[in-house]
Scaffold this active site. Structure first.
Site, PDB file in Angstrom:
ATOM      1  N   ASP A  57      -5.044   3.959   0.015  1.00 24.77           N
ATOM      2  CA  ASP A  57      -4.826   5.211   0.747  1.00 24.77           C
ATOM      3  C   ASP A  57      -3.488   5.811   0.292  1.00 24.77           C
ATOM      4  OD1 ASP A  57      -2.968   3.500   1.891  1.00 24.77           O
ATOM      5  OD2 ASP A  57      -4.156   3.188   3.702  1.00 24.77           O
ATOM      6  N   ASP A  59       0.068   7.490   1.699  1.00 25.15           N
ATOM      7  CA  ASP A  59       0.923   7.730   2.856  1.00 25.15           C
ATOM      8  C   ASP A  59       1.975   8.765   2.482  1.00 25.15           C
ATOM      9  OD1 ASP A  59      -0.440   5.806   4.273  1.00 25.15           O
ATOM     10  OD2 ASP A  59       0.907   4.195   3.649  1.00 25.15           O
ATOM     11  N   ASP A 135      10.085  -3.243   1.932  1.00 25.76           N
ATOM     12  CA  ASP A 135      10.119  -4.676   1.609  1.00 25.76           C
ATOM     13  C   ASP A 135      10.445  -4.990   0.152  1.00 25.76           C
ATOM     14  OD1 ASP A 135       7.619  -3.706   0.828  1.00 25.76           O
ATOM     15  OD2 ASP A 135       6.440  -5.136   1.988  1.00 25.76           O
TER      16      ASP A 135
END
Ligand code: CTP
Length: 423
Positions: A57, A59, A135
């Site tokens: 997807d 974002d 991260d």
């Protein structure tokens, strides 16, 4: 505040074209941009496009607040009671828009450490701060719709080139902040075929037991991600090597037979089958279950063992009773398959709707373990049953228009058949 100036690749210096970005995502980004806000493609989408992979997807990151985003789109819904995200809906598709956030300062954090993660998700910041709170470097690249350029604040481009997973900042610090990152590191390494940076490896070795402090719901979700991405076997094997498996799965021990079976499950997913949680759960526990069943003769004892294995896991991860029940049926089906045909209750067992799914699992198991009763034996029995029962299940209307009488009369007081309920 963080590091040197970003690396910016202009449109001619990188391969990402707008034609690769979803139409609705582009619409959202253009509108934000036209209204004077920043609109970046962020996270895994940029990483995957640069690797020439199809993103799951897209974002969007922006400096507009969730309420400002909501005002711009009629089809926008703010989701999350505590963690505000904007979802812009286009029919069945959702474009997720998140306001840039930053890592909170020590003093800002709430008293209860359990609240730190959510709190950190809600402190707005600059694009640069947003990159540094992520991260791994490869997950912190931005694509700016204003200039079609890629912005790299954290050295992610270099790491993509080197095919390396590197944490942003000190691994020990980042893993202590959120231990789920350790699992994600192993997951991305397996998914992308990237190596783990030595410092990250050290970090995981040092912090592995802390994974037990992560919220069970998040672990459960990441675990399903492993199955969806067809990397359950390599990641759980690596987790065991890092001493993270038992704290990750509430004492689960793993083992070669389990990894071999999981590898078959991963291949099944790769062939296009969507993994269901009950099937994944049963595949995790099938090896210890069948080992424990060696001395067992009755379904009752097998049920007891299945419960002993599944209940602590399902209780810890708050797995719904229905899923646990299905997983248990799959285990019991495998027990029956291994016992061989000709046992009491076989007729009802072969007709039960869960039995073919159980046979799928047993078939995978037979590829990794030597079993006296091969899956093919049962395949044949199920086929024969299907052929013989097809007309009986759908009897043509009788000439009188009445349903034919059931032989043996009506069976009273019996519940719907389940392969578990008889031995
Ligand atoms: N992220 C993070 N720390 C987490 C989870 C997510 O920093 N514990 C950030 C990363 O920048 C990540 C992005 O949020 O890229 C989106 O997370 P997610 O959807 O879980 O992963 P993706 O990287 O998008 O990968 P994929 O969707 O392909 O699984």
């Amino acid at each position: 505040m963080h590091g040197p100036d970003p690396i910016i690749l202009s449109r001619s210096e990188h391969p990402i074209s707008r034609s690769q970005i979803g139409e609705n995502t582009l619409k959202v980004m253009y509108r934000l941009h036209r209204q004077g806000f920043k609109a970046f493609l962020v996270g895994g989408g940029v990483r995957d496009l640069l690797l020439d992979r199809t993103p799951k997807d897209f974002d969007v990151g922006t400096n507009a607040t969730p309420n400002q985003v909501k005002k711009l789109f009629r089809n926008c819904f703010l989701v999350g009671r505590r963690f505000r995200l904007a979802h812009v809906r286009f029919g069945g598709e959702v474009v997720e828009v998140a306001t840039f956030r930053r890592q909170p300062e020590e003093g800002e954090l709430p008293e209860d450490p359990n609240d730190h993660f959510l709190f950190a998700e809600n402190v707005f910041g600059t694009p640069q701060e947003d990159a540094f709170r992520r991260d791994f470097t490869i997950n912190a690249l931005f694509y700016d719709i204003a200039s079609f350029s890629i912005i790299d604040y954290v050295g992610g481009l270099k790491d993509l080139e080197a095919r390396r997973i590197r944490t942003i900042g000190e691994p020990e610090v980042r893993f202590a902040e959120d231990p789920v990152r350790m699992l994600r590191a192993l997951e991305f390494s397996a998914r992308l075929g990237f190596t783990l940076d030595p410092a990250a490896q050290e970090g995981i070795l040092g912090c592995a037991p802390q994974i037990a402090t992560a919220a069970p719901a998040r672990i459960r979700e990441e675990l399903m991600e492993l199955f969806r991405h067809k990397v359950a076997a390599p990641v759980l094997r690596a987790a065991a090597e890092y001493g993270m498996l038992a704290p990750l799965l509430a004492g689960f021990e793993g083992g070669e037979a389990t990894y071999a079976l999981l590898s078959e499950v991963d291949q099944r997913t790769a062939s296009g089958v969507v993994p269901e949680e009950a099937f994944c759960l049963a595949s995790l526990f099938l090896a210890p279950f069948l080992t424990g069943c060696r001395e067992i003769k009755t379904i009752g004892e097998a049920l007891h063992l299945a419960n002993e294995l599944l209940t602590p896991h399902c209780a810890y991860f708050h797995i719904a009773h229905g899923i646990r029940h299905l997983a248990r049926e799959l285990l019991i089906a495998c027990f029956r398959f291994r016992r061989g045909p000709g046992q009491r209750g076989q007729r009802r067992f072969v007709r039960h709707p869960m039995t073919p799914r159980g046979l799928e699992l047993y078939n995978l198991w037979c590829r990794v373990a030597e079993e006296v009763v091969p899956a093919e034996t049962w395949q044949q029995i199920l086929c024969e049953q299907e052929q013989s029962s097809a007309p009986a299940d759908n009897p043509p209307p009788s000439s009188s228009g009445r349903r034919p009488r059931r032989r043996g009369g009506r069976r009273r007081g019996r519940r719907r058949s389940s392969p578990e309920s008889s031995s």
